[in-house]
Design an enzyme around this catalytic site. Structure first.
Site, PDB file in Angstrom:
ATOM      1  N   TRP A  89       0.822  -1.205   0.000  1.00  0.00           N
ATOM      2  CA  TRP A  89       0.000   0.000   0.000  1.00  0.00           C
ATOM      3  C   TRP A  89       0.864   1.267   0.000  1.00  0.00           C
ATOM      4  O   TRP A  89       0.389   2.354  -0.279  1.00  0.00           O
ATOM      5  CB  TRP A  89      -0.983   0.022   1.168  1.00  0.00           C
ATOM      6  CG  TRP A  89      -0.366  -0.143   2.540  1.00  0.00           C
ATOM      7  CD1 TRP A  89      -0.338  -1.287   3.283  1.00  0.00           C
ATOM      8  CD2 TRP A  89       0.280   0.856   3.318  1.00  0.00           C
ATOM      9  NE1 TRP A  89       0.293  -1.058   4.476  1.00  0.00           N
ATOM     10  CE2 TRP A  89       0.691   0.243   4.530  1.00  0.00           C
ATOM     11  CE3 TRP A  89       0.564   2.207   3.130  1.00  0.00           C
ATOM     12  CZ2 TRP A  89       1.368   0.940   5.534  1.00  0.00           C
ATOM     13  CZ3 TRP A  89       1.241   2.889   4.132  1.00  0.00           C
ATOM     14  CH2 TRP A  89       1.634   2.267   5.315  1.00  0.00           C
ATOM     15  N   CYS A  90       2.148   1.136   0.286  1.00  0.00           N
ATOM     16  CA  CYS A  90       3.043   2.292   0.395  1.00  0.00           C
ATOM     17  C   CYS A  90       3.803   2.518  -0.915  1.00  0.00           C
ATOM     18  O   CYS A  90       4.534   1.642  -1.368  1.00  0.00           O
ATOM     19  CB  CYS A  90       4.029   2.067   1.537  1.00  0.00           C
ATOM     20  SG  CYS A  90       5.244   3.384   1.694  1.00  0.00           S
ATOM     21  N   PRO A  91       3.664   3.700  -1.511  1.00  0.00           N
ATOM     22  CA  PRO A  91       4.378   3.961  -2.768  1.00  0.00           C
ATOM     23  C   PRO A  91       5.903   3.948  -2.595  1.00  0.00           C
ATOM     24  O   PRO A  91       6.623   3.567  -3.516  1.00  0.00           O
ATOM     25  CB  PRO A  91       3.880   5.337  -3.208  1.00  0.00           C
ATOM     26  CG  PRO A  91       3.221   5.933  -2.022  1.00  0.00           C
ATOM     27  CD  PRO A  91       2.809   4.825  -1.122  1.00  0.00           C
TER      28      PRO A  91
END
Length: 125
Positions: free
Chosen positions: A40-42
């Site tokens: 979910w973390c770029p």
């Protein structure tokens, strides 16, 4: 060396098992979003190719991936990775070594260092 995608993380760094003289690398990353199958973390998504390339060499040490949870779980101040492992950013690459019979953290880096091939290679050496 391999990238371990399943790793039984002990309760704290003191309980890590290290075969002297090889260091242990832990990469703390945001868990995969069930809807996309990607982190979910770029920042984690951007850093993973650099980790995979650096740790793919035959003489590279092993790195274990440790998922810190979904966004709401990660943001909790009581998250075990924040409280026991002192991880406040993802991705975080931590290096642990055995020094005089005790496991010691010898350094860590976050996205900026991971994204620099030269910095990452020096950290792994």
């Amino acid at each position: 060396m391999p990238i371990l995608k399943t790793f039984d993380l002990p309760e704290s760094p003191d309980a890590l098992s290290i075969s002297y003289p090889k260091p242990v690398f832990l990469l703390f990353i945001a868990s995969k979003d069930p809807a996309t199958g990607q982190s979910w973390c770029p920042d984690v998504r951007a850093s993973l190719p650099h980790i995979e390339a650096a740790f793919a060499a035959d003489d590279a040490p092993t790195v274990a991936l440790v998922e810190v949870g979904q966004r709401p779980e990660w943001r909790e101040k009581t998250n075990v990775f924040r409280t026991k492992w002192n991880v406040n950013n993802v991705p975080t690459l931590a290096r642990f070594e055995q020094v005089k019979g005790k496991v010691v953290e010898k350094g860590r880096m976050t996205e900026d260092g991971i994204m620099s091939p030269e910095t990452l290679k020096a950290f792994m050496a």
